[in-house]
Design an enzyme around this catalytic site. Structure first.
Site, PDB file in Angstrom:
ATOM      1  N   ASP A  77       0.724  -1.200  -0.002  1.00 41.40           N
ATOM      2  CA  ASP A  77      -0.033   0.015   0.133  1.00 41.40           C
ATOM      3  C   ASP A  77       0.917   1.490  -0.146  1.00 41.40           C
ATOM      4  OD1 ASP A  77       0.847  -0.100   2.608  1.00 41.40           O
ATOM      5  OD2 ASP A  77      -0.914  -0.365   3.465  1.00 41.40           O
ATOM      6  N   GLU A 155      -9.794  -1.178   4.687  1.00 39.77           N
ATOM      7  CA  GLU A 155     -10.296  -0.864   6.021  1.00 39.77           C
ATOM      8  C   GLU A 155     -11.664  -1.541   6.164  1.00 39.77           C
ATOM      9  OE1 GLU A 155      -8.871   1.150   8.181  1.00 39.77           O
ATOM     10  OE2 GLU A 155      -7.884   2.625   7.409  1.00 39.77           O
TER      11      GLU A 155
HETATM   12  C1  GLP Z   1      -0.645   0.899   8.351  1.00 46.94           C
HETATM   13  C2  GLP Z   1      -0.602   0.465   6.910  1.00 46.94           C
HETATM   14  C3  GLP Z   1      -0.312  -1.462   7.045  1.00 46.94           C
HETATM   15  C4  GLP Z   1       0.105  -1.722   8.145  1.00 46.94           C
HETATM   16  C5  GLP Z   1      -0.632  -1.347   9.366  1.00 46.94           C
HETATM   17  C6  GLP Z   1      -0.088  -1.500  10.527  1.00 46.94           C
HETATM   18  O1  GLP Z   1      -1.492   1.967   8.424  1.00 46.94           O
HETATM   19  N1  GLP Z   1      -1.633   0.677   6.302  1.00 46.94           N
HETATM   20  O2  GLP Z   1       0.125  -1.680   5.772  1.00 46.94           O
HETATM   21  O3  GLP Z   1       0.663  -3.024   8.212  1.00 46.94           O
HETATM   22  O4  GLP Z   1      -1.222   0.058   9.318  1.00 46.94           O
HETATM   23  O5  GLP Z   1       1.019  -0.588  10.894  1.00 46.94           O
HETATM   24  P1  GLP Z   1       2.119  -0.949  12.521  1.00 46.94           P
HETATM   25  O6  GLP Z   1       2.793  -2.063  11.788  1.00 46.94           O
HETATM   26  O7  GLP Z   1       2.797   0.347  12.391  1.00 46.94           O
HETATM   27  O8  GLP Z   1       1.343  -1.326  13.453  1.00 46.94           O
END
Ligand code: GLP
Length: 257
Positions: A77, A155
């Site tokens: 993403d 989402e």
């Molecule tokens: C983000 C991204 C995801 C990611 C998730 C968890 O917003 N869109 O690709 O895997 O949230 O993030 P984190 O590993 O910082 O908790």
């Protein structure tokens, strides 16, 4: 490894131990794919969860346990809109935390770009999807997880048939993301993401989660009914998923209720 609703679960002492062990599992998996065919096609996430994992991967590369010459990377993403050079872009993250430190040919890097023109977006997302298919699909998909169960930027409400597209980032996610942005007025409200269908088409899926703040969503993902309000529950429909957790993230599934 224990199993819950079709999903394999590996639990480690902490993020560092889990990341190091997972890097070895991942390298073995790539080498196995490369033995069978000429290339290995992988999609990888950003965020805090994979940071130690990428460092461990670089260490294994330096120890000559892996070469990335025949590995093809896609990202999961990206914010939209955002410049590639922005320090909070996932493009910048992957270049600085992984790609600049391994023997990966530039041509093997396929990243969703957040500065694509709005009018070309639809075609751009379609061609991203086609490029994955042309290579025979994803061999490995690595995921993080949002506290609301988003995977990539799929989402709550995301459709199981969704493919690569532009989406709105939920307010819950924006609140968490905003901590990383120094200029709060310029946080992108939208993103580009591989779809649920794209993710589920991968032959092998790994999901990384560490810390107590992920314990509830890990429990709901593993034990809840498959539903679009928690997109991560769609993973129960896949036949080759492993969750890589630390004790804290696993704490709510270890208690029987
Ligand atoms: C983000 C991204 C995801 C990611 C998730 C968890 O917003 N869109 O690709 O895997 O949230 O993030 P984190 O590993 O910082 O908790």
């Amino acid at each position: 490894m224990i199993k819950e609703n079709n999903i394999g679960i590996r639990i480690y002492e902490n993020n560092l131990e889990g990341s190091q062990k997972f890097a070895q599992i991942f390298v073995d998996n790539i080498n196995l794919v490369l033995k069978k065919k000429k290339k290995c096609v992988i999609s990888i996430p950003t965020g805090n969860s994979p940071i130690n994992f990428y460092q461990s991967l670089i260490n294994l590369y330096k120890e000559k346990k892996i070469s990335f010459k025949n590995v093809i990377f896609f990202n999961l993403d990206e914010f939209f809109p955002i410049s590639k050079h922005h320090r909070e872009s996932y493009y910048y993250y992957l270049q600085t935390k992984l790609f600049n430190h391994i023997d990966l040919p530039r041509n093997n890097i396929n990243l969703l770009e957040g500065d694509i023109k709005e009018k070309s977006l639809k075609k751009y997302c379609e061609s991203f999807e086609k490029n994955i298919k042309k290579l025979g699909g994803l061999d490995i998909q690595i995921l993080g997880i949002g506290r609301n169960g988003h995977i990539g930027f799929n989402e709550p409400g995301s459709n199981i048939n969704s493919i690569t597209r532009k989406v709105r980032i939920s307010n819950d996610s924006l609140n968490i993301i905003s901590k990383d942005f120094s200029n709060k007025t310029r946080i992108p409200k939208e993103a580009l993401t591989l779809g649920i269908n794209t993710i589920l088409s991968a032959k092998k899926i790994y999901l990384l989660a560490w810390g107590l703040e992920k314990a509830s969503i890990i429990k709901n993902t593993l034990k809840g009914k498959v539903n679009s309000d928690i997109p991560s529950t769609y993973l129960q429909n896949h036949n080759n998923v492993s969750f890589i957790l630390d004790k804290d993230a696993a704490s709510k599934i270890l208690i029987s209720d």
